[in-house]
Write a protein that holds these residues in place. Structure first.
Motif, short mmCIF file in Angstrom:
data_model
loop_
_atom_site.label_atom_id
_atom_site.label_comp_id
_atom_site.label_asym_id
_atom_site.label_seq_id
_atom_site.Cartn_x
_atom_site.Cartn_y
_atom_site.Cartn_z
N GLY A 186 58.75 11.54 2.77
CA GLY A 186 58.96 10.10 3.64
C GLY A 186 58.92 9.10 2.44
O GLY A 186 58.47 8.13 2.64
N SER A 187 59.36 9.44 1.45
CA SER A 187 59.83 8.24 0.19
C SER A 187 61.25 8.17 -0.06
O SER A 187 61.75 8.77 -0.51
N ARG A 188 61.65 7.12 0.64
CA ARG A 188 63.20 6.81 0.69
C ARG A 188 63.53 5.90 -0.50
O ARG A 188 63.03 4.82 -0.61
N VAL A 189 64.58 6.47 -1.43
CA VAL A 189 64.93 5.44 -2.52
C VAL A 189 66.06 4.79 -1.80
O VAL A 189 67.11 5.20 -1.72
N ASP A 190 65.79 3.21 -2.32
CA ASP A 190 66.86 2.54 -2.03
C ASP A 190 67.77 2.20 -3.15
O ASP A 190 69.08 1.79 -2.87
N ALA A 191 67.34 2.01 -4.07
CA ALA A 191 68.14 1.49 -5.35
C ALA A 191 67.66 1.96 -6.85
O ALA A 191 66.38 2.38 -6.84
N VAL A 192 68.51 2.22 -7.55
CA VAL A 192 68.34 2.73 -9.22
C VAL A 192 69.03 1.46 -9.62
O VAL A 192 70.19 1.25 -9.71
N ARG A 193 68.42 0.77 -10.69
CA ARG A 193 68.73 -0.14 -11.53
C ARG A 193 68.39 0.07 -12.96
O ARG A 193 67.39 0.66 -13.34
N ARG A 194 69.21 -0.39 -13.76
CA ARG A 194 68.87 -0.43 -15.39
C ARG A 194 67.99 -1.71 -15.41
O ARG A 194 68.06 -2.67 -14.97
N ASP A 195 67.05 -1.46 -16.33
CA ASP A 195 65.70 -2.13 -16.86
C ASP A 195 65.48 -1.95 -18.08
O ASP A 195 64.50 -1.18 -18.53
N GLY A 196 65.98 -2.40 -18.98
CA GLY A 196 66.04 -2.22 -20.63
C GLY A 196 66.17 -0.82 -20.71
O GLY A 196 67.30 -0.20 -20.51
N GLY A 197 65.32 -0.22 -21.54
CA GLY A 197 65.47 1.29 -21.99
C GLY A 197 64.95 2.05 -20.73
O GLY A 197 65.01 3.39 -21.01
N ARG A 198 64.74 1.71 -19.58
CA ARG A 198 64.42 2.57 -18.60
C ARG A 198 65.16 2.38 -17.38
O ARG A 198 65.83 1.36 -17.32
N LEU A 199 65.19 3.14 -16.46
CA LEU A 199 65.71 3.05 -15.07
C LEU A 199 64.62 2.92 -14.04
O LEU A 199 63.78 3.47 -14.00
N GLN A 200 64.83 1.91 -13.54
CA GLN A 200 64.08 1.28 -12.31
C GLN A 200 64.40 1.84 -11.03
O GLN A 200 65.61 1.95 -10.55
N VAL A 201 63.41 2.92 -10.42
CA VAL A 201 63.81 3.30 -9.13
C VAL A 201 63.11 2.63 -7.91
O VAL A 201 61.72 2.90 -7.83
N GLU A 202 63.68 1.93 -7.18
CA GLU A 202 62.96 1.19 -5.80
C GLU A 202 63.12 2.15 -4.70
O GLU A 202 64.12 2.64 -4.01
N ALA A 203 61.98 2.67 -4.20
CA ALA A 203 61.69 3.18 -3.12
C ALA A 203 60.67 2.54 -2.07
O ALA A 203 60.23 1.52 -2.56
N ASP A 204 60.90 2.87 -0.77
CA ASP A 204 59.87 2.16 0.32
C ASP A 204 58.62 2.39 0.18
O ASP A 204 57.85 1.63 0.66
N THR A 205 58.14 3.23 -1.00
CA THR A 205 56.78 3.60 -1.20
C THR A 205 56.24 2.96 -2.64
O THR A 205 54.93 3.28 -2.75
#
Length: 355
Positions: free
Chosen positions: A98-117
């Protein structure tokens, strides 16, 4: 909620679980984010009569053989859901359903994963969302004018939903053949099967075991040189599973060339004839579900993300798993996803050790 981890796996179906198994063996910290509220991946959404192409012993994820289904040579979709549910629990994989990922973006040395949770920061992301959520419908003249019911493979469940109706099944692949056979054998549905080109049935003795061997031989040939055996596609398009054989041998599974256009109440064929239709089932395939990766700007004109194995060429912190041969030979199958998942986990371990 914001959290940090080594790896975020997007998708908790068979590819995501195989990735989790190998990430655990590499000692990495990870989480699997899955949009579905329950285990089983796309298998929990398949039609009722669906069966695998292969016996259970040739349909297993790494580390755990699929048990045989009593009374069945080829396990049904529900048996696969049970197997994946048990697999997830057996290896205590950290799946957040029940955790839907909406976007993955670059954030410096990491990848930021934005989910609805919540939001995760990861050293590496494995995208394993498959294709089931992105059904493809080709452009056919008059489609918008057709007043009947239109469904895709993802919406089909059983012949009981079409009793007494006239149905056209469109598509010359496995799903088209199996659904057309399912309806025809029921005897309560008037079925027309329309295909873009004459259907190519594999020999009756060929099932998933042989197909995996062919895919493996192709991978080895490509690794050794420029020669390409053509793989599974060189043999045909449709596996003659028992229901398909039964309908074909009874003369109930005869394809017609694709019609020219829709009308308000049916389909008009190239010779000018007309077929009245109540419903159309589009068995026309899928496209990779990659919208969550759009902000990385990695897709080619063909819609794929170029990769070296599973690693994205334009973003070494991203791996793609289970979408088809472009992310590993036979990687969209239960038995085939294990090898590319293992290779990806090893590469990710090395990357994380450097960072």
């Amino acid at each position: 909620m914001t959290q940090h981890t080594d790896v975020v796996v997007v998708g908790g179906g068979q590819a995501g679980l195989a990735a989790g198994y190998h990430l655990r063996r590499q000692g990495l910290d990870f989480v699997i984010l899955d949009a579905d509220p329950a285990p089983g991946g796309s298998w929990q959404h398949m039609w009722d009569s669906l069966h695998l192409f292969s016996p259970a012993e040739h349909s297993s994820l790494p580390g755990r053989h699929m048990p045989a289904q009593p009374g069945e040579t080829y396990p049904g979709g529900g048996h696969v859901v049970d197997y994946l549910t048990d697999y997830e629990k057996r290896y205590d994989l950290p799946v957040q359903h029940g955790s839907r990922v909406d976007a993955v973006r670059r954030d410096g040395g990491r990848l930021q994963v934005e989910a609805d949770t919540g939001t995760w920061w990861a050293k590496v992301v494995i995208s394993a969302t498959g294709t089931w959520s992105r059904a493809f419908l080709p452009a056919v003249p008059g489609r918008a004018a057709f007043a009947g019911r239109q469904l895709h493979t993802v919406n089909y469940r059983s012949p009981a939903d079409f009793t007494g109706q006239r149905v056209i099944v469109i598509g010359g692949g496995n799903s088209g053949a199996q659904i057309a056979a399912d309806l025809a054998l029921d005897g309560q549905v008037e079925v027309t099967w329309a295909t873009q080109r004459p259907p190519r049935f594999l020999a009756d003795h060929i099932d998933g075991r042989a197909l995996f061997d062919v895919a493996t031989a192709r991978r080895r040939a490509l690794e050794e040189g420029p020669s390409d055996t053509g793989g599974v596609a060189s043999l045909g398009d449709i596996v003659a599973v028992p229901s398909v054989r039964a309908a074909r041998d009874a003369g109930l599974l005869v394809a017609k060339p694709m019609f020219a256009r829709f009308t308000a109440d049916g389909a008009q064929w190239a010779d000018g004839s007309h077929t009245a239709v109540d419903a159309v089932i589009w068995c026309t395939g899928f496209r990779p579900a990659l919208a969550h990766l759009a902000l990385l700007h990695l897709r080619s004109a063909r819609g794929h993300i170029p990769t070296d194995g599973t690693r994205a060429l334009g973003e070494p912190r991203l791996h793609l798993l289970g979408y088809g041969d472009w992310t590993g030979p036979a990687s969209a199958t239960l038995i085939g996803v294990g090898r590319p998942a293992r290779d990806a986990a090893r590469q990710i371990k090395a990357l994380c050790a450097r960072n």
